[in-house]
Design an enzyme around this catalytic site. Sequence first.
Site, PDB file in Angstrom:
ATOM      1  N   CYS A   1       8.154   5.811  18.556  1.00 58.78           N
ATOM      2  CA  CYS A   1       9.572   6.089  18.778  1.00 58.78           C
ATOM      3  C   CYS A   1      10.150   6.706  17.524  1.00 58.78           C
ATOM      4  O   CYS A   1      10.415   6.013  16.545  1.00 58.78           O
ATOM      5  CB  CYS A   1      10.317   4.797  19.088  1.00 58.78           C
ATOM      6  SG  CYS A   1      10.488   4.486  20.830  1.00 58.78           S
TER       7      CYS A   1
ATOM      8  N   ALA B   1       0.811  -1.214   0.000  1.00 55.50           N
ATOM      9  CA  ALA B   1       0.000   0.000   0.000  1.00 55.50           C
ATOM     10  C   ALA B   1       0.847   1.268   0.000  1.00 55.50           C
ATOM     11  O   ALA B   1       0.416   2.298  -0.507  1.00 55.50           O
ATOM     12  CB  ALA B   1      -0.949  -0.005   1.191  1.00 55.50           C
TER      13      ALA B   1
HETATM   14  C1  LIG Z   1      -0.284  -0.744   6.616  1.00 54.88           C
HETATM   15  C2  LIG Z   1      -0.821   0.458   5.964  1.00 54.88           C
HETATM   16  C3  LIG Z   1      -0.161   1.058   4.890  1.00 54.88           C
HETATM   17  C4  LIG Z   1       1.171   0.547   4.370  1.00 54.88           C
HETATM   18  O1  LIG Z   1       0.996  -0.652   3.706  1.00 54.88           O
HETATM   19  P1  LIG Z   1       2.280  -1.527   3.276  1.00 54.88           P
HETATM   20  O2  LIG Z   1       1.694  -2.579   2.405  1.00 54.88           O
HETATM   21  O3  LIG Z   1       2.841  -2.061   4.544  1.00 54.88           O
HETATM   22  O4  LIG Z   1       3.200  -0.630   2.545  1.00 54.88           O
HETATM   23  C5  LIG Z   1      -0.731   2.166   4.301  1.00 54.88           C
HETATM   24  N1  LIG Z   1      -1.888   2.660   4.748  1.00 54.88           N
HETATM   25  C6  LIG Z   1      -2.560   2.125   5.780  1.00 54.88           C
HETATM   26  C7  LIG Z   1      -3.845   2.718   6.217  1.00 54.88           C
HETATM   27  C8  LIG Z   1      -2.042   1.005   6.423  1.00 54.88           C
HETATM   28  O5  LIG Z   1      -2.698   0.472   7.449  1.00 54.88           O
END
Ligand SMILES: *Cc1c(COP(=O)(O)O)cnc(C)c1O
Length: 408
Positions: free
Chosen positions: A332, A77
């Site tokens: 952190c 994401a």
């Molecule tokens: C976990 C998360 C992301 C990042 O996703 P990845 O696949 O770990 O890069 C982005 N937006 C939200 C709302 C998330 O919970």
Amino acid sequence: MTSTDVQQIYLDHQATTAVDERVVEAMLPYFNNKFGNAASRNHQFGWDAEKATQSARETMAAGINAKSREIVFTSGATESNNLAILGVAKMYAPKGKHLITCSTEHKAVLDPMAALQNAGYEVTVLNVDTKGNIDLNELRNAIREDTILVSLMMANNEIGTIHPVKAIGDICHENGVLFHTDATQAVGKELINVQEMNIDLLSGSAHKMYGPKGVGFLYVRRRNPRVRIEPVFYGGGHERGMRSGTLNVPGIVGMAKAFEICQTDRDSDHQRITALRDSLQAQLAAELTHLTINGDENNRLACSLNISFAFVEGESMLMGMSGIAVSSGSACTSASLEPSYVLRAMGVGDDLAHSSIRFSLGRFTTQREVDRAAELTISTVKRLRDMSPLYEMALEGIDVASVSWGAH
Ligand SMILES: *Cc1c(COP(=O)(O)O)cnc(C)c1O
């Protein structure tokens, strides 16, 4: 002590989830027997890989009421958000250089927005109320002639608050502005219909829905309107030129299987996880005073419970609760302990933000685990409060906030 030394109770599903065994099973052949490159057009190895990714593409599309050609596979994401925001910003720059988002978005939205600001774009960051909700009128008023994109998440990763995505999509389309939603926390949990909700771009990630890490997708609308994005990186022209790079075939197969399971089990998972979450909240509320639920109790993800425990400090709590894997409201960053910017944006004071814990439940959470987590949390909070002079004063009816502490 490593996690293998003790049996930890995992209540951090909004950070990541275990890969479902059925997903592992579906992925395995694509590591060795069917290892082909989906872009190899000249032999069976390639055809098999291409067939698997095409089938996965159809599963992902069907799950959000899209067409398979509207799905772009990514590494997760973070990449999907960057591709959506930077890709639209570059492509539509001749039309305008104004974007809208809100203060509680994931860093994977806020940081590309900040990068655009540095590059001469203008970004309006909407505020949220004490429950993490935006004001739709504020959104309406923020849209300008040169606005090209609104990016607002579907559900928040810290507090679980769900935005009124359909209403947002309607406002965007009435005004001819593209709408991107980071739906990472909602995919597989909440019903998503990109047509009905007027969503133009949507980000999702496999590892938040019992799939593997390092794979995700971006939905890019092709009709009414046709959305065009400039790629973020260039190469072999995969994914119709929007995202070059050899496809992660096992990951993609796993993501589709994970999404499929989520859809089949959605109603029963939702019901069961809500009951467990409510049980956890009720047990804590029955034994502890001075609790604040962060987020919108009437409109949040089933898995999500974010609580501030006044008069205790988050890090001490985490240490006391070492049998449970949860997240705290302090992040952190470098040397200092920064209170969560999401809680801060909701008006939560630094003290309460530091004392907040995010419990997030999942498919494999049991009542036994919830009971044990409640017990551990209650005893930790009671023990820490027993040592807190502030708590003692509060019990005596002194308004702690009004006490002047002098210089320190
Ligand atoms: C976990 C998360 C992301 C990042 O996703 P990845 O696949 O770990 O890069 C982005 N937006 C939200 C709302 C998330 O919970």
